[in-house]
Design a protein around this motif. Structure first.
Motif, PDB file in Angstrom:
ATOM      1  N   UNK B 184      48.850  35.724  70.713  1.00  0.00           N
ATOM      2  CA  UNK B 184      49.256  34.505  70.665  1.00  0.00           C
ATOM      3  C   UNK B 184      50.504  34.300  69.947  1.00  0.00           C
ATOM      4  N   UNK B 185      51.486  34.245  71.009  1.00  0.00           N
ATOM      5  CA  UNK B 185      52.459  33.883  70.342  1.00  0.00           C
ATOM      6  C   UNK B 185      52.835  32.387  70.587  1.00  0.00           C
ATOM      7  N   UNK B 186      53.338  32.141  68.326  1.00  0.00           N
ATOM      8  CA  UNK B 186      53.474  30.524  68.564  1.00  0.00           C
ATOM      9  C   UNK B 186      54.979  30.001  68.120  1.00  0.00           C
ATOM     10  N   UNK B 187      55.240  29.591  68.881  1.00  0.00           N
ATOM     11  CA  UNK B 187      57.417  29.783  68.342  1.00  0.00           C
ATOM     12  C   UNK B 187      56.858  27.974  69.420  1.00  0.00           C
ATOM     13  N   UNK B 188      58.420  28.010  67.576  1.00  0.00           N
ATOM     14  CA  UNK B 188      58.795  27.279  67.749  1.00  0.00           C
ATOM     15  C   UNK B 188      60.603  26.969  67.886  1.00  0.00           C
ATOM     16  N   UNK B 189      61.014  26.307  68.541  1.00  0.00           N
ATOM     17  CA  UNK B 189      62.570  26.641  68.729  1.00  0.00           C
ATOM     18  C   UNK B 189      63.004  24.710  68.002  1.00  0.00           C
ATOM     19  N   UNK B 190      64.092  25.540  66.584  1.00  0.00           N
ATOM     20  CA  UNK B 190      64.330  23.980  66.132  1.00  0.00           C
ATOM     21  C   UNK B 190      66.027  23.472  66.295  1.00  0.00           C
ATOM     22  N   UNK B 229      54.572  34.650  65.078  1.00  0.00           N
ATOM     23  CA  UNK B 229      53.189  36.025  65.949  1.00  0.00           C
ATOM     24  C   UNK B 229      51.623  35.237  65.307  1.00  0.00           C
ATOM     25  N   UNK B 230      50.502  36.032  66.012  1.00  0.00           N
ATOM     26  CA  UNK B 230      49.800  35.822  64.941  1.00  0.00           C
ATOM     27  C   UNK B 230      48.569  36.501  66.219  1.00  0.00           C
ATOM     28  N   UNK B 231      47.747  37.438  65.819  1.00  0.00           N
ATOM     29  CA  UNK B 231      46.262  37.859  66.534  1.00  0.00           C
ATOM     30  C   UNK B 231      45.640  36.919  65.999  1.00  0.00           C
ATOM     31  N   UNK B 232      45.195  36.092  66.748  1.00  0.00           N
ATOM     32  CA  UNK B 232      43.641  35.560  66.881  1.00  0.00           C
ATOM     33  C   UNK B 232      43.681  34.237  67.623  1.00  0.00           C
ATOM     34  N   UNK B 233      42.553  33.586  67.619  1.00  0.00           N
ATOM     35  CA  UNK B 233      42.229  32.747  68.719  1.00  0.00           C
ATOM     36  C   UNK B 233      42.406  31.328  68.877  1.00  0.00           C
TER      37      UNK B 233
END
Lengths: 168, 323
Positions: B184-190, B229-233
Motif C-alpha cells: 500500500x502506497x500512502x502518498x501526500x503531495x505538499x 511506502x508500506x507493506x501492510x494492511x
C-alpha cells in the motif's frame, strides 16, 4: 589588481578529501522504525482484535465502525431507522418537550387500537427474514426457476399441512 | 591441502622449464615484455609449514577467549561499490545494517485472507475447463495492418484500439495466483512545503503514525512531495476510519490504473480521524495535517479482480465500475 588577490575561503580545504571525482563510499544507514504498541481494538458490536500501532493507547474502543454503519450493513432495518443526532438538537428537543412527539410513539398511538394484529405482524416479519435467509443458502442457483415465489414458499408448505394439499 | 601442495610445486617447476626453453627458441624479446612473476608461480607452503599448521590444536592451546570482534562479523559501514573486496551482506541477512527483523505478529487481515478470503476469491474467479477440453483461442493482442498501402509491408503490428498501451494478460486464476494485497502506497503531495518546511515534518509524522513506517521525501521540481511506502494492511482504515466519514459513499468505481492497483484519497479532516492521529491530535498543527492518497497495489492484473479483492476486505465501491 583585485583579480590577483587570491579569494579567501571560509575554511581551509581539507587535504584528506580528494579533489578528483571518484566513487565515494556510501553510508549504509540503519532503517528507522517507529516504536509500535500492541493495541486491542474493540468494535462497536463487541468484537475485538489486536494490532500493532503507533498509538500508545492499550485499548481502542470505537463508537462508529463498519458494524454499525448502514453502508456496510445495507440489509439491517435497525440501522436504517436509526436517527442521526450529531449536533444534539434532537436530544435538546426531547429534554424540553419529552418523547411524546417521537415518530415511533405517534405510530404506536395510532396502532394502539389493533395492537394484537401488530404483534402478529412483527412475529411474521421475523419468520419472513429467516425464510429469506434459508432461501439464500439453499436455493441460490434456482433463483430463476422459483422466481416470484422465493419468499415464503416454505411457510406456505408448512401451512398446507403434510404437503399433499397443494403445490403452493 | 596436504595433497595439493606437491602438485603445485611440480607445476611451478614445469612452468619454469617451459620459460627456459622459450628463451632458447628465440622468444626473448616477448618474454622480456611479459612480467615473469605470477601469483600462480609462487611456491606453495613448505612441508614444514604444513606440518606446523594445526588450527584446532592452536585454539585448544589458547587459555582465554579471543576478543568478541574475532567471533562476530561486522558488516561494512559504507558501501564502496561493486568492485570493492569488502561487500556488505544482503539485507535479508541478520548481520546486514539494512536488516529489519520481523514480522512479529500475524495481522488479523492476513489471517482472514488466508482462512476465508482466498478460498472465496478462488471460487469466484476460477474458470473450469473439463479435462480434455481446451479454452478457446484468445484473439490477437496486436492488430495487423490491412495492407491497403504498400507502406504497410514489414511494419510492426498496430497497437490495440483505444490506447497505445497493451493491457496486462489475465492468467487463469488457480490456487497459486489468487490476487492478494501486495503493498500500500500512502502518498501526500505538499505544495506548501516549498514555502514552509514545517508542512513536510508534520506530514512525515502523520504518515509515520498512520503507517508505522518512516516516510521518504521526494522532491519535485517546483514543490515538494512526500511519499511513503508500506507493506501492510488497511484494516484500521476500513474498519474504523471509513465509517466515520459523513455522507460516505465509498471508493469510486472508476478508480484504478487498469492493472490491478486501486487508489483513493482522504481529505485532511479524515486524516485527523485516524485513531493514531486522533489520540495525539494536539501534537500536530491542525492546519498542517495533510490529505493523503492511498494506493492499494494488488497482484491482480485487472481492476475487476482487484476490486473484488478489496471489496471482500470491506472497501465499498460506488458508481459505475470501469475496468
Amino acid at each position: 589588481m583585485s583579480l590577483s588577490i587570491p579569494l579567501r575561503r571560509a575554511s581551509p580545504p581539507n587535504p584528506s578529501i580528494p579533489r578528483i571525482q571518484c566513487r565515494h563510499a556510501t553510508l549504509i544507514r540503519r532503517p528507522k522504525r517507529p516504536y509500535t504498541f500492541t493495541q486491542l481494538v474493540t468494535l462497536s458490536d463487541g468484537s475485538t482484535y489486536t494490532q500493532r500501532t503507533t498509538s500508545p493507547a492499550p485499548v481502542y474502543k470505537s463508537t462508529k465502525d463498519t458494524r454499525n454503519t448502514p453502508l456496510w450493513n445495507p440489509s439491517s432495518q435497525k440501522l436504517l431507522n436509526m436517527e442521526s443526532d450529531d449536533s444534539g438538537k434532537l436530544r435538546a428537543f426531547r429534554d424540553k418537550f419529552g418523547r411524546g412527539w417521537d415518530a415511533s410513539r405517534m405510530q404506536e398511538r395510532d396502532e394502539d387500537v389493533d395492537r394484537e394484529e401488530g404483534e402478529a405482524e412483527v412475529e411474521g416479519r421475523g419468520e419472513m427474514e429467516e425464510d429469506n435467509l434459508m432461501d439464500l443458502i439453499s436455493g441460490y442457483g434456482q433463483e430463476a426457476e422459483e422466481k416470484g415465489e422465493a419468499a415464503g414458499s416454505r411457510k406456505a408448505k408448512e401451512r398446507s399441512g403434510k404437503g399433499k394439499g397443494g403445490e403452493r | 591441502m596436504l595433497q595439493a601442495a606437491p602438485w603445485r610445486r611440480k607445476s611451478y617447476q614445469c612452468l619454469y622449464s617451459t620459460r627456459k626453453t622459450s628463451t632458447f627458441n628465440g622468444m626473448t624479446e616477448l618474454s622480456e615484455d611479459v612480467v615473469p612473476e605470477s601469483s600462480l608461480q609462487v611456491p606453495g607452503p613448505s612441508e614444514e609449514h604444513i606440518q606446523r599448521f594445526n588450527p584446532i590444536a592452536r585454539s585448544k592451546r589458547r587459555r582465554s577467549q579471543l576478543p568478541p570482534s574475532r567471533y562476530q562479523f561486522r558488516p561494512p559501514r559504507y558501501y564502496r561499490g561493486p568492485l570493492h573486496p569488502h561487500q556488505p551482506p544482503p539485507p535479508s541477512s541478520p548481520a546486514s545494517r539494512l536488516f529489519v527483523p520481523g514480522p512479529f505478529s500475524l495481522p488479523r487481515l492476513e489471517q482472514t485472507y488466508h482462512s476465508t478470503l482466498a478460498p472465496d476469491l478462488l471460487t469466484l474467479m476460477y474458470t473450469h475447463h473439463p479435462p480434455g477440453t481446451l479454452p478457446g483461442p484468445s484473439g490477437p493482442r496486436l492488430r495487423s495492418w490491412d495492407g491497403s498501402s504498400p507502406y504497410h509491408k514489414n511494419r510492426p503490428l498496430r497497437a490495440p484500439r483505444g490506447s497505445p498501451v497493451l493491457p496486462l494478460l489475465r492468467r487463469p486464476i488457480t490456487f497459486k495466483n489468487i490476487p492478494r494485497l501486495e503493498k500500500i502506497h500512502v502518498h501526500s503531495f505538499l505544495k506548501d512545503a516549498g514555502v514552509d518546511m514545517q508542512y513536510l515534518h508534520v506530514a512525515g509524522m502523520v504518515l509515520q503514525a498512520i503507517t508505522n513506517a518512516r516516510a521518504k521525501v521526494f522532491k519535485a521540481k517546483h514543490s515538494i512531495a512526500n511519499f511513503h511506502l508500506r507493506k501492510g494492511n488497511p484494516c484500521a482504515v476500513v474498519e474504523v476510519v471509513m465509517p466515520r466519514i459523513k455522507e460516505y459513499k465509498g471508493v469510486s468505481g472508476r478508480s484504478g490504473d487498469s492493472s490491478g492497483d486501486i487508489g483513493w484519497g482522504f481529505s485532511p479532516e479524515i486524516v485527523g480521524a485516524f485513531p493514531e492521529v486522533e489520540i495525539n491530535y494536539d501534537a500536530y498543527p491542525p492546519r498542517m495535517i495533510p490529505g493523503i492518497d492511498i494506493v492499494c497495489c494488488t497482484t491482480a492484473t485487472n481492476d475487476k479482480d482487484a476490486r473484488l479483492l478489496l471489496s471482500s476486505m470491506g472497501v465499498p465501491f460506488y458508481g459505475k465500475h470501469i475496468n
